[in-house]
Write a protein that holds these residues in place. Structure first.
Motif, PDB file in Angstrom:
ATOM      1  N   SER A 112     -82.660 -29.599  -5.308  1.00  0.00           N
ATOM      2  CA  SER A 112     -82.069 -29.021  -6.291  1.00  0.00           C
ATOM      3  C   SER A 112     -81.051 -28.187  -4.908  1.00  0.00           C
ATOM      4  O   SER A 112     -81.514 -28.090  -3.949  1.00  0.00           O
ATOM      5  CB  SER A 112     -82.386 -26.992  -6.824  1.00  0.00           C
ATOM      6  N   HIS A 113     -79.983 -28.111  -5.256  1.00  0.00           N
ATOM      7  CA  HIS A 113     -78.608 -27.358  -4.550  1.00  0.00           C
ATOM      8  C   HIS A 113     -78.881 -26.222  -3.480  1.00  0.00           C
ATOM      9  O   HIS A 113     -78.247 -25.537  -2.700  1.00  0.00           O
ATOM     10  CB  HIS A 113     -77.736 -27.580  -4.247  1.00  0.00           C
ATOM     11  N   THR A 114     -79.926 -25.252  -4.246  1.00  0.00           N
ATOM     12  CA  THR A 114     -80.365 -23.468  -3.836  1.00  0.00           C
ATOM     13  C   THR A 114     -81.243 -23.696  -3.481  1.00  0.00           C
ATOM     14  O   THR A 114     -81.686 -22.166  -2.464  1.00  0.00           O
ATOM     15  CB  THR A 114     -81.043 -23.241  -5.248  1.00  0.00           C
ATOM     16  N   ASN A 115     -82.063 -25.120  -2.575  1.00  0.00           N
ATOM     17  CA  ASN A 115     -82.894 -24.228  -1.172  1.00  0.00           C
ATOM     18  C   ASN A 115     -82.417 -25.308  -0.264  1.00  0.00           C
ATOM     19  O   ASN A 115     -83.355 -26.119   1.213  1.00  0.00           O
ATOM     20  CB  ASN A 115     -84.715 -24.632  -2.112  1.00  0.00           C
ATOM     21  N   ILE A 116     -81.544 -25.162  -0.071  1.00  0.00           N
ATOM     22  CA  ILE A 116     -80.942 -25.794   1.350  1.00  0.00           C
ATOM     23  C   ILE A 116     -81.030 -24.758   2.829  1.00  0.00           C
ATOM     24  O   ILE A 116     -80.666 -23.933   2.166  1.00  0.00           O
ATOM     25  CB  ILE A 116     -79.596 -26.676   1.174  1.00  0.00           C
ATOM     26  N   LYS A 117     -81.589 -25.392   3.766  1.00  0.00           N
ATOM     27  CA  LYS A 117     -81.639 -24.115   5.005  1.00  0.00           C
ATOM     28  C   LYS A 117     -80.664 -24.559   5.595  1.00  0.00           C
ATOM     29  O   LYS A 117     -79.720 -25.246   6.021  1.00  0.00           O
ATOM     30  CB  LYS A 117     -82.772 -24.905   5.542  1.00  0.00           C
ATOM     31  N   ARG A 118     -80.206 -23.161   6.360  1.00  0.00           N
ATOM     32  CA  ARG A 118     -78.796 -23.796   6.545  1.00  0.00           C
ATOM     33  C   ARG A 118     -78.941 -23.053   8.338  1.00  0.00           C
ATOM     34  O   ARG A 118     -79.721 -21.603   8.025  1.00  0.00           O
ATOM     35  CB  ARG A 118     -77.728 -22.409   6.053  1.00  0.00           C
ATOM     36  N   SER A 119     -78.546 -23.237   9.074  1.00  0.00           N
ATOM     37  CA  SER A 119     -78.762 -23.071  10.926  1.00  0.00           C
ATOM     38  C   SER A 119     -77.673 -23.164  11.677  1.00  0.00           C
ATOM     39  O   SER A 119     -76.888 -24.218  11.207  1.00  0.00           O
ATOM     40  CB  SER A 119     -80.252 -23.773  11.619  1.00  0.00           C
ATOM     41  N   LYS A 120     -77.125 -22.645  12.288  1.00  0.00           N
ATOM     42  CA  LYS A 120     -76.018 -22.179  13.224  1.00  0.00           C
ATOM     43  C   LYS A 120     -75.974 -22.419  14.481  1.00  0.00           C
ATOM     44  O   LYS A 120     -76.532 -21.236  15.997  1.00  0.00           O
ATOM     45  CB  LYS A 120     -75.130 -20.822  13.730  1.00  0.00           C
ATOM     46  N   PRO A 121     -76.649 -23.657  15.492  1.00  0.00           N
ATOM     47  CA  PRO A 121     -77.100 -23.654  16.569  1.00  0.00           C
ATOM     48  C   PRO A 121     -76.282 -23.366  17.786  1.00  0.00           C
ATOM     49  O   PRO A 121     -77.202 -23.174  19.060  1.00  0.00           O
ATOM     50  CB  PRO A 121     -77.300 -25.390  17.136  1.00  0.00           C
ATOM     51  N   LEU A 122     -75.252 -23.524  17.192  1.00  0.00           N
ATOM     52  CA  LEU A 122     -73.881 -22.467  19.189  1.00  0.00           C
ATOM     53  C   LEU A 122     -73.519 -21.361  18.095  1.00  0.00           C
ATOM     54  O   LEU A 122     -73.287 -20.609  19.055  1.00  0.00           O
ATOM     55  CB  LEU A 122     -72.640 -23.402  17.923  1.00  0.00           C
ATOM     56  N   LYS A 123     -74.314 -20.011  17.827  1.00  0.00           N
ATOM     57  CA  LYS A 123     -74.014 -18.722  17.258  1.00  0.00           C
ATOM     58  C   LYS A 123     -74.046 -17.889  19.137  1.00  0.00           C
ATOM     59  O   LYS A 123     -73.545 -17.589  18.562  1.00  0.00           O
ATOM     60  CB  LYS A 123     -75.912 -18.191  16.890  1.00  0.00           C
ATOM     61  N   TYR A 124     -74.736 -18.715  19.893  1.00  0.00           N
ATOM     62  CA  TYR A 124     -74.341 -18.026  21.093  1.00  0.00           C
ATOM     63  C   TYR A 124     -73.998 -18.403  21.711  1.00  0.00           C
ATOM     64  O   TYR A 124     -73.246 -17.651  23.089  1.00  0.00           O
ATOM     65  CB  TYR A 124     -75.795 -17.773  21.454  1.00  0.00           C
ATOM     66  N   ALA A 125     -73.021 -19.452  21.069  1.00  0.00           N
ATOM     67  CA  ALA A 125     -71.425 -20.378  22.364  1.00  0.00           C
ATOM     68  C   ALA A 125     -70.641 -19.757  21.925  1.00  0.00           C
ATOM     69  O   ALA A 125     -69.750 -19.464  20.738  1.00  0.00           O
ATOM     70  CB  ALA A 125     -71.954 -21.606  22.142  1.00  0.00           C
ATOM     71  N   TYR A 126     -69.831 -19.454  23.633  1.00  0.00           N
ATOM     72  CA  TYR A 126     -68.911 -18.814  23.385  1.00  0.00           C
ATOM     73  C   TYR A 126     -67.662 -20.378  22.456  1.00  0.00           C
ATOM     74  O   TYR A 126     -67.606 -20.948  23.571  1.00  0.00           O
ATOM     75  CB  TYR A 126     -68.341 -18.396  24.611  1.00  0.00           C
ATOM     76  N   GLU A 127     -66.583 -19.609  21.997  1.00  0.00           N
ATOM     77  CA  GLU A 127     -65.788 -20.582  21.534  1.00  0.00           C
ATOM     78  C   GLU A 127     -64.877 -21.506  23.077  1.00  0.00           C
ATOM     79  O   GLU A 127     -64.623 -22.816  22.765  1.00  0.00           O
ATOM     80  CB  GLU A 127     -63.831 -19.835  20.685  1.00  0.00           C
ATOM     81  N   LYS A 128     -64.164 -20.386  23.743  1.00  0.00           N
ATOM     82  CA  LYS A 128     -63.742 -21.003  25.007  1.00  0.00           C
ATOM     83  C   LYS A 128     -64.784 -21.932  25.841  1.00  0.00           C
ATOM     84  O   LYS A 128     -64.200 -23.497  26.213  1.00  0.00           O
ATOM     85  CB  LYS A 128     -63.708 -20.081  25.674  1.00  0.00           C
ATOM     86  N   GLU A 129     -66.016 -21.907  25.937  1.00  0.00           N
ATOM     87  CA  GLU A 129     -67.014 -22.989  26.539  1.00  0.00           C
ATOM     88  C   GLU A 129     -67.434 -24.192  25.608  1.00  0.00           C
ATOM     89  O   GLU A 129     -67.227 -24.853  26.298  1.00  0.00           O
ATOM     90  CB  GLU A 129     -68.450 -22.086  26.831  1.00  0.00           C
ATOM     91  N   ILE A 130     -67.443 -23.627  24.369  1.00  0.00           N
ATOM     92  CA  ILE A 130     -67.439 -24.934  23.703  1.00  0.00           C
ATOM     93  C   ILE A 130     -65.886 -25.690  23.958  1.00  0.00           C
ATOM     94  O   ILE A 130     -66.063 -27.135  24.492  1.00  0.00           O
ATOM     95  CB  ILE A 130     -67.166 -24.436  22.249  1.00  0.00           C
ATOM     96  N   VAL A 131     -64.703 -25.652  24.027  1.00  0.00           N
ATOM     97  CA  VAL A 131     -63.427 -25.717  24.149  1.00  0.00           C
ATOM     98  C   VAL A 131     -63.555 -26.882  25.659  1.00  0.00           C
ATOM     99  O   VAL A 131     -63.482 -27.971  25.637  1.00  0.00           O
ATOM    100  CB  VAL A 131     -62.326 -24.938  24.990  1.00  0.00           C
ATOM    101  N   LEU A 132     -64.365 -25.635  26.928  1.00  0.00           N
ATOM    102  CA  LEU A 132     -64.345 -26.305  27.992  1.00  0.00           C
ATOM    103  C   LEU A 132     -65.204 -28.059  28.178  1.00  0.00           C
ATOM    104  O   LEU A 132     -65.200 -28.719  28.630  1.00  0.00           O
ATOM    105  CB  LEU A 132     -64.796 -26.052  29.061  1.00  0.00           C
TER     106      LEU A 132
END
Lengths: 460, 381
Positions: free
Chosen positions: A211-231
């Motif tokens: 079922s697609h209702t029990n899919i886990k979601r996570s955000k490993p970049l949650k604490y990473a700044y956009e500017k640093e991602i670009v860099l």
């Protein structure tokens, strides 16, 4: 002025001013600090477990490309023992996805990861271009966001994957915190600040498929700044596609985005500080993660499912969304002052959809909610929201019908007449009745397929 | 009032007042055209409604309840004083006594702040609103008053005058945002200490809806989300003195109109610093508070209900649970859950990766205060 040495290794020349804390670093140290921080986030939050298959929601943009690259690096370096695959959603925006999907295809080769691309038309019978044609540019981000959230889950289920990681970064999370304060949505504020959102309590409805209702979601970049991602992407020479969605963001998100950018300029740590505040405030939201839906208690909720917009655009504001909320709030105020609301709720109106009824009429907007809700004057705590499944598609929803199906019904209602004629053309399909909710979503696909066939017939 | 100049709102021109239906409307308030008198009544009703618990019937004749009113000489605090002065006069006229007494306190920051108002505004107020107690307290007193909630009990006697200590301390702060943040923290702390010393039952803050919305977002942006309920909601605070915001249902622009409408205008006793022009986002002197102020001034213009909704929403947050013995920030005095001081030891902190141990923080400061007061700075005690 003598060039300053890197603050970490003290030997190389510092070439990078870290956006997060203005630390001076050399290139190798920046790369390793950036990766170490993501590793730290993954390990302290126990995001992954050995043997897990993980789908990376890949758009070809900087965030998901960096996510894929870093996860591959870390998985090999620290032996996480996870299997990484790429999952892309094609919203059907001409000129926007065509090129970015090509990037994803190249990424798949570069990182040696299998790739699956799913289209909105396959999933919903509508491309975003068609949606915009129908609803206009205002409010289309709601459709896109709601559809995309389900799309990733549906895609993951299709691939037998139970964990999807997305490229949401610190800027996105901070923006969402401010946005939800601006539009008065505490439940969503609390949900979107958590690094993992999952719903393990929901049991798959049909045993044969995941079922697609029990899919886990996570955000490993949650604490990473956009500017640093670009860099990072720049210094690692990553192949990503840089474009912004052609459709402008909603006013609240645009407004919040502009604020975040200004805050970062005044105090670089502010993005992280907003995220921190968001996490702390999530613990103070009454009734935990759940609360009443739209319209109750005088504060309005605009969309049902999480992360309404796409957040990939700049601060252009249309104002339409703010204006309509302003109007709604003003009416609520007037009603509250004149005591109208209480009269309505105590009028003993029968709920529009008694549970025994087969038909599930749409409850859209606040009017329907009001009828069901408890009287305003008496309400102290927000009504507890119970998570259930959409009666139509089975997706996790606090309402009887999930937001995507509500939006779809709205869209399909206004589809050109010929889609209704389809059932006349195919009497053996026994006219898709409104009552057969489970197949509603697939019918949409079928209809569009029949339309294609019809198109062929007409052409020939 | 014929022949008298009354500021006129163009949107109200030619319309009849929706409430009294006799006078011509002077301005439009949240879609309702109102005349001058009905508008003034509207403003004071909104404020007085919030003072419900301080009515005469809730006090005993032999014991008057004392309330502290912090005075910045801005339009909001002066308006609050004006309204409460009127309410007290009404109470006396009706019952022969009052439900409470006001102690108006101004914190003088002129020694450390360039744009601080001249404390002489106090005498103007005193002349106009008699019957209340007034006091001006210099900010440096914050380090002389035995702080009731400070952690460090072993205060050593320092020969340096506290005013020097204070300026030295403030000079070490890294940015305009940090300075503004620390100043407002110190001001609040001193007001609370003063209120306790003088037996005040509560503090009546002059914050408008707009100001509370600004505060909501700027406290969030400064990493003070954990303490938000204590800085915007009515009720008990960790400092031990309840807060009240009687002007919470009034917009800043409404208070400004009101100040012009009353007779004589309040503007005579309001300190209005020269407007510094549009807020620049690149300037070193721009603070987070400035950004939020500019933001909500623009939102208020077209979307007043959204401003109100931000406040209503944030006020719904529960205050964190705390106990008397809980560890507290030694600057702002807020309880710090599990003694997790500083900016380390949470998901967004990766300092242990870089070898900085969480124990290095010399002062026991909360997250928000740590951002403003850099590591190694010693607080004046």
């Amino acid at each position: 002025m003598a060039p300053s040495p890197c603050a970490v290794c003290q030997t190389n020349r510092a070439l990078i001013l870290r956006p997060k804390n203005h630390q001076k670093l050399c290139k190798p140290c920046f790369i390793s600090v950036f990766e170490a921080e993501i590793h730290h986030t993954i390990t302290t939050n126990n995001l992954f477990h050995r043997g897990e298959r993980i789908a990376i929601g890949a758009s070809g943009g900087k965030d998901s490309t960096v996510l894929a690259s870093v996860l591959k690096t870390l998985n090999e370096r620290y032996d996480y023992g996870v299997e990484l695959i790429l999952l892309s959603i094609d919203e059907g925006i001409k000129g926007y996805r065509d090129d970015s999907l090509e990037t994803v295809k190249r990424n798949a080769k570069q990182y040696d990861m299998p790739l699956t691309i799913l289209g909105y038309d396959e999933l919903y019978g509508w491309t975003m271009d068609q949606v915009v044609e129908q609803v206009g540019k205002k409010g289309n981000c709601t459709y896109c966001g709601v559809f995309r959230r389900q799309a990733l889950d549906r895609g993951a289920a299709k691939l037998g994957v139970r964990h999807v990681v997305t490229g949401h970064n610190a800027d996105d999370v901070a923006e969402t915190v401010l946005m939800n304060l601006l539009r008065g949505d505490l439940p969503r504020l609390s949900r979107t600040t958590s690094i993992v959102t999952s719903t393990p309590s929901i049991v798959p409805s049909s045993p044969e498929t995941t079922s697609h209702t029990n899919i886990k979601r996570s955000k490993p970049l949650k604490y990473a700044y956009e500017k640093e991602i670009v860099l990072y992407a720049h210094h690692k020479n990553l192949d990503y596609f840089s474009t912004e969605c052609l459709y402008s963001p909603e006013a609240f998100r645009g407004s919040a985005r502009a604020l975040i950018k200004n805050l970062e300029r005044v105090r670089p740590s502010a993005i992280l500080d907003v995220v921190r505040s968001g996490e702390d405030m999530a613990k103070l939201v009454p009734g935990g993660n759940e609360s009443c839906g739209n319209g109750c208690g005088g504060h309005a909720t605009i969309v049902e499912e999480e992360e309404g917009g796409c957040g990939s655009s700049n601060g252009r504001t249309s104002g339409g969304e703010m204006a309509s909320m302003e109007k709604q709030l003003t009416q609520t105020e007037v009603a509250a002052e004149e005591g109208l609301e209480v009269e309505i709720t105590t009028a003993g109106t029968k709920p529009p959809n008694p549970p025994d009824s087969d038909a599930i009429p749409l409850v859209s907007g606040k009017k329907g909610k009001k009828l069901k809700g408890p009287p305003h004057g008496a309400r102290k705590q927000p009504a507890k929201q119970t998570m259930g499944q959409c009666a139509r598609c089975g997706y996790l929803s606090s309402q009887e019908i999930c937001k995507a199906c509500v939006l779809l019904e709205g869209l399909n209602k206004n589809r050109p007449k010929n889609s209704i004629e389809v059932s006349y053309d195919n009497p053996e399909e026994s006219a898709p009745t409104v009552n057969s909710h489970e197949i509603k979503c697939t019918i949409v696909t079928q209809i569009s397929e029949v339309e294609k066939t019809k198109g062929l017939i007409y052409n020939s | 009032m014929p022949g008298k100049h009354v500021p006129q709102d163009a949107a109200a021109a030619g319309q009849l007042c929706r409430r009294c239906r006799t006078s011509e409307a002077s301005l439009v308030v949240r879609t309702e055209p109102l005349c001058r008198d009905c508008f003034i009544r509207y403003v004071s009703t909104k404020a007085v409604k919030r003072m419900e618990s301080f009515r005469v019937r809730h006090s005993t004749p032999d014991q008057t309840r004392k309330l502290l009113l912090p005075m910045s000489f801005g339009v909001s605090s002066v308006t609050l004083l004006h309204i409460l002065d009127y309410q007290l006069k009404n109470q006396t006229a009706k019952t022969g006594r009052t439900g409470f007494q006001l102690l108006v306190v101004h914190i003088d920051t002129s020694a450390v702040e360039k744009n601080a108002p001249d404390p002489s505004f106090m005498s103007k107020l005193q002349a106009r609103f008699k019957d209340h107690s007034y006091a001006t307290v210099p900010l440096k007193d914050v380090f002389e008053t035995p702080s009731s909630y400070s952690n460090d009990q072993n205060i050593e006697v320092d020969p340096t005058p506290t005013s020097d200590q204070l300026s030295t301390f403030l000079a070490t702060l890294p940015s305009a945002t940090a300075l503004a943040d620390v100043l407002s923290t110190l001001r609040t702390r001193l007001l609370v200490a003063y209120a306790r010393q003088h037996g005040c039952e509560a503090i009546l803050w002059g914050d408008s809806t707009t100001r509370l919305a600004e505060k909501t977002l700027s406290e969030t942006a400064k990493g003070r989300g954990f303490a938000l309920p204590w800085s915007i909601a009515d009720g008990q605070t960790p400092a031990g003195i309840p807060s009240n915001y009687p002007l919470r249902d009034l917009l800043k622009k409404e208070l400004t109109s009101h100040a012009n409408f009353v007779n004589p205008p309040l503007t005579e006793v309001v300190y209005a610093p020269e407007p510094t022009g549009p807020v620049s986002t690149s300037s070193k002197t721009t603070t987070i508070d400035d950004l939020m102020k500019a933001y909500f001034e623009s939102v208020e213009e077209n979307y007043p209900s959204i401003v109100a909704n931000v406040v209503r929403t944030a006020t719904k947050l529960d205050a964190a649970k705390f106990e008397e013995g809980d560890e507290r920030c030694s600057l702002c005095g807020m309880p710090v859950p599990d003694g997790k001081f500083g900016i380390h030891g949470w998901g967004g902190d990766q300092h242990d990766v870089q070898g900085v141990s969480p124990g290095e923080q010399t002062e026991a400061l909360c997250y928000g205060c740590t951002r403003s007061v850099p590591k190694g700075t010693t607080l004046p005690s």
